[in-house]
Scaffold this motif. Structure first.
Motif, PDB file in Angstrom:
ATOM      1  N   LEU A 169       0.793  -1.227   0.000  1.00 59.41           N
ATOM      2  CA  LEU A 169       0.000   0.000   0.000  1.00 59.41           C
ATOM      3  C   LEU A 169       0.828   1.281   0.000  1.00 59.41           C
ATOM      4  CD1 LEU A 169      -2.832  -0.966   2.534  1.00 59.41           C
ATOM      5  CD2 LEU A 169      -2.834  -1.189   0.047  1.00 59.41           C
ATOM      6  N   GLU A 170       2.088   1.209   0.398  1.00 62.32           N
ATOM      7  CA  GLU A 170       2.860   2.439   0.563  1.00 62.32           C
ATOM      8  C   GLU A 170       4.081   2.553  -0.354  1.00 62.32           C
ATOM      9  OE1 GLU A 170       3.822   3.226   4.612  1.00 62.32           O
ATOM     10  OE2 GLU A 170       1.744   3.031   5.318  1.00 62.32           O
ATOM     11  N   SER A 171       4.348   1.559  -1.173  1.00 61.44           N
ATOM     12  CA  SER A 171       5.503   1.635  -2.076  1.00 61.44           C
ATOM     13  C   SER A 171       5.285   2.713  -3.130  1.00 61.44           C
ATOM     14  CB  SER A 171       5.736   0.287  -2.768  1.00 61.44           C
ATOM     15  OG  SER A 171       6.086  -0.692  -1.821  1.00 61.44           O
ATOM     16  N   THR A 172       6.345   3.461  -3.416  1.00 56.75           N
ATOM     17  CA  THR A 172       6.257   4.529  -4.418  1.00 56.75           C
ATOM     18  C   THR A 172       6.859   4.129  -5.756  1.00 56.75           C
ATOM     19  OG1 THR A 172       8.335   5.458  -3.570  1.00 56.75           O
ATOM     20  CG2 THR A 172       6.277   6.339  -2.664  1.00 56.75           C
ATOM     21  N   SER A 173       7.566   3.013  -5.799  1.00 58.70           N
ATOM     22  CA  SER A 173       8.172   2.528  -7.038  1.00 58.70           C
ATOM     23  C   SER A 173       8.488   1.045  -6.884  1.00 58.70           C
ATOM     24  CB  SER A 173       9.460   3.305  -7.349  1.00 58.70           C
ATOM     25  OG  SER A 173      10.434   3.067  -6.351  1.00 58.70           O
ATOM     26  N   VAL A 174       8.885   0.413  -7.988  1.00 57.40           N
ATOM     27  CA  VAL A 174       9.249  -1.005  -7.945  1.00 57.40           C
ATOM     28  C   VAL A 174      10.477  -1.205  -7.060  1.00 57.40           C
ATOM     29  CG1 VAL A 174      10.035  -2.971  -9.314  1.00 57.40           C
ATOM     30  CG2 VAL A 174       8.255  -1.468 -10.212  1.00 57.40           C
ATOM     31  N   SER A 175      11.466  -0.322  -7.192  1.00 55.51           N
ATOM     32  CA  SER A 175      12.681  -0.438  -6.378  1.00 55.51           C
ATOM     33  C   SER A 175      12.379  -0.209  -4.898  1.00 55.51           C
ATOM     34  CB  SER A 175      13.741   0.556  -6.851  1.00 55.51           C
ATOM     35  OG  SER A 175      13.263   1.886  -6.746  1.00 55.51           O
ATOM     36  N   ASP A 176      11.432   0.695  -4.607  1.00 53.59           N
ATOM     37  CA  ASP A 176      11.033   0.931  -3.221  1.00 53.59           C
ATOM     38  C   ASP A 176      10.347  -0.304  -2.657  1.00 53.59           C
ATOM     39  OD1 ASP A 176      10.615   2.512  -0.860  1.00 53.59           O
ATOM     40  OD2 ASP A 176       8.526   2.791  -1.460  1.00 53.59           O
ATOM     41  N   PHE A 177       9.537  -0.970  -3.484  1.00 53.89           N
ATOM     42  CA  PHE A 177       8.832  -2.189  -3.070  1.00 53.89           C
ATOM     43  C   PHE A 177       9.820  -3.289  -2.703  1.00 53.89           C
ATOM     44  CE2 PHE A 177       6.893  -6.292  -3.767  1.00 53.89           C
ATOM     45  CZ  PHE A 177       5.601  -6.163  -3.279  1.00 53.89           C
ATOM     46  N   TRP A 178      10.717  -3.639  -3.652  1.00 54.64           N
ATOM     47  CA  TRP A 178      11.632  -4.758  -3.441  1.00 54.64           C
ATOM     48  C   TRP A 178      12.836  -4.384  -2.580  1.00 54.64           C
ATOM     49  CZ3 TRP A 178       9.603  -9.194  -4.214  1.00 54.64           C
ATOM     50  CH2 TRP A 178       8.705  -9.412  -5.268  1.00 54.64           C
ATOM     51  N   GLY A 179      13.283  -3.156  -2.673  1.00 57.47           N
ATOM     52  CA  GLY A 179      14.519  -2.776  -2.002  1.00 57.47           C
ATOM     53  C   GLY A 179      14.381  -2.313  -0.571  1.00 57.47           C
ATOM     54  N   ARG A 180      13.216  -1.749  -0.209  1.00 55.86           N
ATOM     55  CA  ARG A 180      13.107  -1.153   1.122  1.00 55.86           C
ATOM     56  C   ARG A 180      11.889  -1.586   1.933  1.00 55.86           C
ATOM     57  NH1 ARG A 180      15.512   2.648  -2.125  1.00 55.86           N
ATOM     58  NH2 ARG A 180      13.522   3.262  -3.051  1.00 55.86           N
ATOM     59  N   ARG A 181      10.932  -2.254   1.312  1.00 54.74           N
ATOM     60  CA  ARG A 181       9.693  -2.532   2.040  1.00 54.74           C
ATOM     61  C   ARG A 181       9.304  -4.016   2.117  1.00 54.74           C
ATOM     62  NH1 ARG A 181       6.684   1.881   3.343  1.00 54.74           N
ATOM     63  NH2 ARG A 181       7.293   3.865   2.435  1.00 54.74           N
ATOM     64  N   TRP A 182       9.620  -4.799   1.082  1.00 55.66           N
ATOM     65  CA  TRP A 182       9.132  -6.182   1.053  1.00 55.66           C
ATOM     66  C   TRP A 182      10.220  -7.158   1.506  1.00 55.66           C
ATOM     67  CZ3 TRP A 182       4.511  -8.553   0.379  1.00 55.66           C
ATOM     68  CH2 TRP A 182       4.519  -9.945   0.170  1.00 55.66           C
ATOM     69  N   ASN A 183       9.994  -7.853   2.602  1.00 52.30           N
ATOM     70  CA  ASN A 183      10.841  -8.931   3.102  1.00 52.30           C
ATOM     71  C   ASN A 183      12.328  -8.596   3.051  1.00 52.30           C
ATOM     72  OD1 ASN A 183      11.702 -11.350   4.128  1.00 52.30           O
ATOM     73  ND2 ASN A 183      10.608 -12.617   2.640  1.00 52.30           N
ATOM     74  N   GLN A 184      12.754  -7.687   3.892  1.00 46.98           N
ATOM     75  CA  GLN A 184      14.157  -7.282   3.950  1.00 46.98           C
ATOM     76  C   GLN A 184      15.065  -8.398   4.452  1.00 46.98           C
ATOM     77  OE1 GLN A 184      15.313  -4.031   2.789  1.00 46.98           O
ATOM     78  NE2 GLN A 184      13.373  -4.633   1.894  1.00 46.98           N
ATOM     79  N   LEU A 185      14.503  -9.412   5.093  1.00 49.28           N
ATOM     80  CA  LEU A 185      15.294 -10.549   5.541  1.00 49.28           C
ATOM     81  C   LEU A 185      15.902 -11.281   4.347  1.00 49.28           C
ATOM     82  CD1 LEU A 185      16.120 -12.230   8.038  1.00 49.28           C
ATOM     83  CD2 LEU A 185      14.077 -13.618   7.659  1.00 49.28           C
ATOM     84  N   VAL A 186      15.061 -11.577   3.349  1.00 50.62           N
ATOM     85  CA  VAL A 186      15.538 -12.253   2.146  1.00 50.62           C
ATOM     86  C   VAL A 186      16.334 -11.286   1.275  1.00 50.62           C
ATOM     87  CG1 VAL A 186      14.818 -13.400   0.011  1.00 50.62           C
ATOM     88  CG2 VAL A 186      13.693 -13.959   2.165  1.00 50.62           C
ATOM     89  N   HIS A 187      15.914 -10.024   1.239  1.00 47.31           N
ATOM     90  CA  HIS A 187      16.621  -9.015   0.451  1.00 47.31           C
ATOM     91  C   HIS A 187      18.086  -8.918   0.877  1.00 47.31           C
ATOM     92  CE1 HIS A 187      17.285  -5.317  -1.833  1.00 47.31           C
ATOM     93  NE2 HIS A 187      17.819  -4.789  -0.741  1.00 47.31           N
ATOM     94  N   GLY A 188      18.311  -8.935   2.206  1.00 49.40           N
ATOM     95  CA  GLY A 188      19.678  -8.873   2.705  1.00 49.40           C
ATOM     96  C   GLY A 188      20.441 -10.154   2.428  1.00 49.40           C
ATOM     97  N   ALA A 189      19.745 -11.308   2.543  1.00 52.58           N
ATOM     98  CA  ALA A 189      20.403 -12.595   2.315  1.00 52.58           C
ATOM     99  C   ALA A 189      20.832 -12.771   0.867  1.00 52.58           C
ATOM    100  CB  ALA A 189      19.455 -13.728   2.721  1.00 52.58           C
TER     101      ALA A 189
END
Length: 311
Positions: free
Chosen positions: A273-293
């Motif tokens: 609901l709050e992502s402003t872009s695709v990169s914002d969605f994947w890079g900063r808001r959605w499942n940062q646990l896997v994003h970091g891994a």
């Protein structure tokens, strides 16, 4: 009683209380057809019930997580001694690719058979161990772990043992201590999301996971995929998936902060609901646990080459 004696293959709980809503109102809200009572007759009302949480379920879940903590801490000690300390050597790669990766891939199957785990939620929970350990093992072999976690043996074991990534102070090189709010805040979020999910699942269950109505597949084309109702149904189910992720990680974060006394990183931040872009969605808001891994050398190099190829 052995903690995993109850299998939770079906829900046998009895509602604490029930209430009815006129079927016409439910149809107007969720757009479904006729409702029937237990005798197969057309029902004027749809009955709902309030189910209390199962105590044995919430005993088994942390017990299962405890088993995984023991496994992860043991593997972390092995990785620190034979991979981190010997990075770049043949021994490091052999221990990583020939021992750690196969062992953690085999672990869920062994645990399911040993404990006779049949509940799908518990089985899915067991999948997080190989997922995280494999990526962290790759990071250890290729030198892409956060630098501060490798400064001491304790830091490295804490980093690999916690299912939710801990916050480390870059200056002191130590894990950040948890405050009262770091424990209570995620716990409140967990309870709130659990109640919300109960309501939403009640809606999707009676609508066959199509709260906005089903779409008929007409012709041989794929135009039905882009029908507003179909898109709305998919968005709704995706939102429930986000809430499940947020609830589970909030509960785990509160538990980790309580038991270890360390602050954890926030895993999700209302990406749907709050992502402003695709990169914002994947890079900063959605499942940062896997994003970091995923930030391990082989994958980073592959993504870099892919971006160059598709330019």
């Amino acid at each position: 009683m052995f903690p995993f004696d109850e299998k939770f293959e079906s829900d046998h709980r009895q509602p604490l209380f029930t209430f009815s809503i006129p079927s016409a109102l439910v149809q107007a809200l969720v757009g479904t057809g006729t409702y029937y009572d237990i005798d197969g007759q057309s029902a004027d009302n749809v009955e709902f019930g309030f189910l209390a949480p199962s105590l044995s379920f919430w005993i088994q879940m942390p017990a299962l997580m405890g088993v995984q903590v023991v496994v992860c801490s043991t593997i972390a000690a092995i990785m620190h001694k034979f991979i981190v300390k010997k990075r770049g050597s043949t021994t490091a790669y052999l221990v990583g690719y020939a021992f750690v990766v196969p062992c953690v891939c085999w672990f869920p199957f062994y645990a399911i058979e040993l404990l006779d785990i049949r509940n799908k939620c518990f089985r899915m929970n067991l999948c997080f161990t190989p997922l995280l350990v494999i990526f962290r093992c790759l990071a250890a072999m290729h030198g892409t772990s956060p630098p501060v976690v490798e400064t001491t043996f304790n830091n490295y074991c804490l980093y690999n043992t916690s299912v939710i990534e801990l916050e480390f102070d870059e200056k002191s090189g130590k894990p950040v201590k948890a405050t009262y709010n770091d424990v209570v805040g995620p716990a409140k979020e967990f309870i709130k999301l659990l109640c919300l999910l109960g309501v939403l699942y009640s809606i999707v269950e009676i609508t066959g996971y199509a709260p906005f109505g089903t779409v008929e597949k007409t012709g041989e084309g794929m135009t039905w995929v882009f029908h507003p109702k179909h898109l709305a149904n998919n968005f709704f189910v995706a939102y429930i998936t986000q809430l499940n992720l947020a609830a589970s990680t909030s509960g785990a974060a509160s538990t980790v902060s309580l038991l270890l006394g360390k602050k954890t990183k926030k895993v999700t931040n209302n990406a749907m609901l709050e992502s402003t872009s695709v990169s914002d969605f994947w890079g900063r808001r959605w499942n940062q646990l896997v994003h970091g891994a995923l930030k391990v050398r082989p994958l980073v190099d592959f993504m870099h080459l892919s971006s160059q190829f598709f330019k």
